[in-house]
Design a protein around this motif. Sequence first.
Motif, PDB file in Angstrom:
ATOM      1  N   ASP A  53     128.603  38.575  74.249  1.00 47.91           N
ATOM      2  CA  ASP A  53     127.678  39.672  73.966  1.00 47.91           C
ATOM      3  C   ASP A  53     127.048  40.214  75.253  1.00 47.91           C
ATOM      4  O   ASP A  53     126.901  41.435  75.424  1.00 47.91           O
ATOM      5  CB  ASP A  53     126.566  39.208  73.024  1.00 47.91           C
ATOM      6  N   ALA A  56     129.627  42.199  77.050  1.00 51.66           N
ATOM      7  CA  ALA A  56     129.845  43.457  76.325  1.00 51.66           C
ATOM      8  C   ALA A  56     128.825  44.509  76.762  1.00 51.66           C
ATOM      9  O   ALA A  56     129.175  45.674  76.988  1.00 51.66           O
ATOM     10  CB  ALA A  56     129.775  43.219  74.823  1.00 51.66           C
ATOM     11  N   ARG A  61     130.909  48.084  76.088  1.00 53.41           N
ATOM     12  CA  ARG A  61     131.786  48.074  74.917  1.00 53.41           C
ATOM     13  C   ARG A  61     131.225  47.125  73.868  1.00 53.41           C
ATOM     14  O   ARG A  61     130.525  46.174  74.195  1.00 53.41           O
ATOM     15  CB  ARG A  61     133.208  47.622  75.284  1.00 53.41           C
ATOM     16  N   PRO A  63     131.617  44.124  71.166  1.00 53.02           N
ATOM     17  CA  PRO A  63     132.508  42.988  70.945  1.00 53.02           C
ATOM     18  C   PRO A  63     133.230  43.110  69.602  1.00 53.02           C
ATOM     19  O   PRO A  63     132.759  43.796  68.697  1.00 53.02           O
ATOM     20  CB  PRO A  63     131.586  41.776  70.970  1.00 53.02           C
ATOM     21  N   GLU A  64     134.379  42.454  69.514  1.00 52.11           N
ATOM     22  CA  GLU A  64     135.183  42.463  68.296  1.00 52.11           C
ATOM     23  C   GLU A  64     135.246  41.055  67.720  1.00 52.11           C
ATOM     24  O   GLU A  64     135.493  40.100  68.453  1.00 52.11           O
ATOM     25  CB  GLU A  64     136.620  42.886  68.590  1.00 52.11           C
ATOM     26  N   VAL A  72     135.465  40.937  73.897  1.00 50.93           N
ATOM     27  CA  VAL A  72     135.175  42.297  74.307  1.00 50.93           C
ATOM     28  C   VAL A  72     136.223  42.686  75.345  1.00 50.93           C
ATOM     29  O   VAL A  72     136.641  41.856  76.158  1.00 50.93           O
ATOM     30  CB  VAL A  72     133.744  42.460  74.875  1.00 50.93           C
TER      31      VAL A  72
END
Length: 90
Positions: A53, A56, A61, A63-64, A72
């Motif tokens: 995090d 990110a 961007r 995170p996924e 990320v």
Amino acid sequence: MSNYAIGPAREAVIKGLEDLAAFLRDNPGVPVWQYGTDVVYCPRGEDKRAEVDRIAALVGRAPEQRPAQYKVTRKFGPVAYVAVTQAEST
């Protein structure tokens, strides 16, 4: 506990990437993967998800969450910087 490069070690990694790019540019006969490549960072320590995090936010961007990964990615054409850890078990 961290495993990221700081100071001279970080500069050495960046210089190595720049040298690799120059070498590949100057030697067109040396093959490269047509789909690019990733520079991958895998956090260590207690809260790996929080580290993803944090990264990110630094790379701008979101995170996924994937079934097996939390990551990320910041792309630069076909090259990417990826910070990834295992997804939390449910």
